[in-house]
Design an enzyme around this catalytic site. Structure first.
Site, PDB file in Angstrom:
ATOM      1  N   ASP A 158       0.871  -1.246   0.025  1.00  0.00           N
ATOM      2  CA  ASP A 158      -0.076  -0.030   0.101  1.00  0.00           C
ATOM      3  C   ASP A 158       0.666   1.363   0.004  1.00  0.00           C
ATOM      4  O   ASP A 158       0.440   2.059   0.792  1.00  0.00           O
ATOM      5  CB  ASP A 158      -0.809   0.152   1.090  1.00  0.00           C
ATOM      6  CG  ASP A 158      -1.777  -1.251   1.228  1.00  0.00           C
ATOM      7  OD1 ASP A 158      -1.895  -2.069   0.339  1.00  0.00           O
ATOM      8  OD2 ASP A 158      -2.869  -1.179   2.216  1.00  0.00           O
ATOM      9  N   ASP A 206      -4.884  -0.631  -1.509  1.00  0.00           N
ATOM     10  CA  ASP A 206      -6.413  -0.680  -1.307  1.00  0.00           C
ATOM     11  C   ASP A 206      -6.829   0.076  -2.286  1.00  0.00           C
ATOM     12  O   ASP A 206      -6.485   0.871  -3.307  1.00  0.00           O
ATOM     13  CB  ASP A 206      -6.485   0.595  -0.209  1.00  0.00           C
ATOM     14  CG  ASP A 206      -6.448   0.054   1.239  1.00  0.00           C
ATOM     15  OD1 ASP A 206      -5.930  -1.160   1.468  1.00  0.00           O
ATOM     16  OD2 ASP A 206      -6.569   0.908   2.149  1.00  0.00           O
ATOM     17  N   HIS A 235     -10.540   0.718  -3.167  1.00  0.00           N
ATOM     18  CA  HIS A 235     -11.947   0.972  -2.524  1.00  0.00           C
ATOM     19  C   HIS A 235     -12.976   1.661  -3.485  1.00  0.00           C
ATOM     20  O   HIS A 235     -12.662   2.536  -4.176  1.00  0.00           O
ATOM     21  CB  HIS A 235     -12.078   1.729  -1.056  1.00  0.00           C
ATOM     22  CG  HIS A 235     -11.101   1.289  -0.226  1.00  0.00           C
ATOM     23  ND1 HIS A 235     -11.011  -0.153   0.179  1.00  0.00           N
ATOM     24  CD2 HIS A 235     -10.369   1.595   0.612  1.00  0.00           C
ATOM     25  CE1 HIS A 235     -10.176  -0.417   1.256  1.00  0.00           C
ATOM     26  NE2 HIS A 235      -9.659   0.616   1.561  1.00  0.00           N
ATOM     27  N   HIS A 280     -10.374   7.292   1.220  1.00  0.00           N
ATOM     28  CA  HIS A 280      -9.113   7.055   0.889  1.00  0.00           C
ATOM     29  C   HIS A 280      -8.964   5.734  -0.334  1.00  0.00           C
ATOM     30  O   HIS A 280      -9.818   4.985  -0.220  1.00  0.00           O
ATOM     31  CB  HIS A 280      -8.156   6.570   2.068  1.00  0.00           C
ATOM     32  CG  HIS A 280      -8.553   5.361   2.577  1.00  0.00           C
ATOM     33  ND1 HIS A 280      -9.430   5.051   3.658  1.00  0.00           N
ATOM     34  CD2 HIS A 280      -7.909   4.130   2.492  1.00  0.00           C
ATOM     35  CE1 HIS A 280      -9.578   4.051   3.895  1.00  0.00           C
ATOM     36  NE2 HIS A 280      -8.627   3.185   3.458  1.00  0.00           N
ATOM     37  N   LYS A 302      -7.049  -5.084  -2.791  1.00  0.00           N
ATOM     38  CA  LYS A 302      -7.825  -5.371  -1.626  1.00  0.00           C
ATOM     39  C   LYS A 302      -8.760  -4.445  -1.264  1.00  0.00           C
ATOM     40  O   LYS A 302      -8.733  -3.134  -1.732  1.00  0.00           O
ATOM     41  CB  LYS A 302      -7.006  -5.824  -0.601  1.00  0.00           C
ATOM     42  CG  LYS A 302      -5.938  -4.638  -0.106  1.00  0.00           C
ATOM     43  CD  LYS A 302      -4.998  -5.192   0.986  1.00  0.00           C
ATOM     44  CE  LYS A 302      -4.026  -4.026   1.348  1.00  0.00           C
ATOM     45  NZ  LYS A 302      -4.658  -3.116   2.185  1.00  0.00           N
ATOM     46  N   CYS A 328      -1.807  -2.358   7.874  1.00  0.00           N
ATOM     47  CA  CYS A 328      -1.885  -3.230   6.683  1.00  0.00           C
ATOM     48  C   CYS A 328      -0.751  -4.209   6.514  1.00  0.00           C
ATOM     49  O   CYS A 328      -0.664  -5.247   6.220  1.00  0.00           O
ATOM     50  CB  CYS A 328      -2.080  -2.524   5.287  1.00  0.00           C
ATOM     51  SG  CYS A 328      -3.860  -1.887   5.328  1.00  0.00           S
TER      52      CYS A 328
END
Length: 193
Positions: free
Chosen positions: A13, A55, A57, A74, A99, A138
């Site tokens: 990340d 990430d 999202h 975020h 993810k 993470c």
């Protein structure tokens, strides 16, 4: 202890939203980029697999405050904040693992809801070296999952920074990882000079 055949580097990340000026900026987050770039190039030159998690999202993700989660929005898919740090070196053969892609499921670990485990098993990986952002979230979750899945785990401490909601969160995260069987190391110790 050096990275070699049968190993993989997992970079967690290193995205704009976790670096300076980002929605969830980690103090010193930008500082990991040169360390990680050197590790990535080292692995690329030796044909050691490199994995980047991110990430990724949806805009209504469960972890966002508007949905009752703990974080501001975020790493929203395809927005600037979700992009990798602009100076991050990504080898041509590196694998990107996304993810937290479902609106109703959070994922701190790069293994959660992804095919990372399958990919590592396909390549007969036995040891993983983990670094990135953030130590106490993470990175910790990814390293713990790797331990639970039977990998030998090395955590590269100079290639990570923590959120530290509480002042000692990163130190506690590293202590927990070490107590569970991970090895704490540095980028200098895992490359052959």
């Amino acid at each position: 202890m050096s990275l070699t055949t049968g190993d993989a580097l997992i970079i967690v990340d290193v995205q704009n939203d976790f670096c300076e000026g980002g929605a969830l900026a980690v103090s010193g987050g930008d500082d990991v980029v040169p360390v990680i770039n050197a590790l990535s190039r080292y692995c690329e030159n030796r044909h050691i697999p490199v994995y980047f998690s991110r990430d990724w999202h949806p805009s209504d993700h469960v972890s966002f405050k508007a949905q009752g989660g703990p974080w501001p929005p975020h790493c929203v898919q395809s927005e600037r904040g979700a992009a990798f740090h602009p100076d991050l070196y990504i080898p041509e053969r590196a694998v990107i693992v996304s993810k937290g892609t479902a609106p109703d499921k959070d994922a701190y670990s790069a293994f959660e809801g992804t095919d990372l485990l399958h990919k590592l098993r396909e390549q007969s990986i036995l040891r993983v070296f983990v670094c990135g952002l953030a130590t106490d979230y993470c990175v910790k979750s990814t390293a713990l999952d790797a331990l639970n899945k039977g990998f030998e785990v090395f955590v590269i401490t100079d290639g990570m920074r923590g959120v530290n909601v509480q002042p000692d969160d990163s130190r506690h995260a590293l202590e927990e990882l070490e107590n569970k069987g991970a090895f704490l190391t540095t980028s200098y110790e895992v490359v052959e000079s």
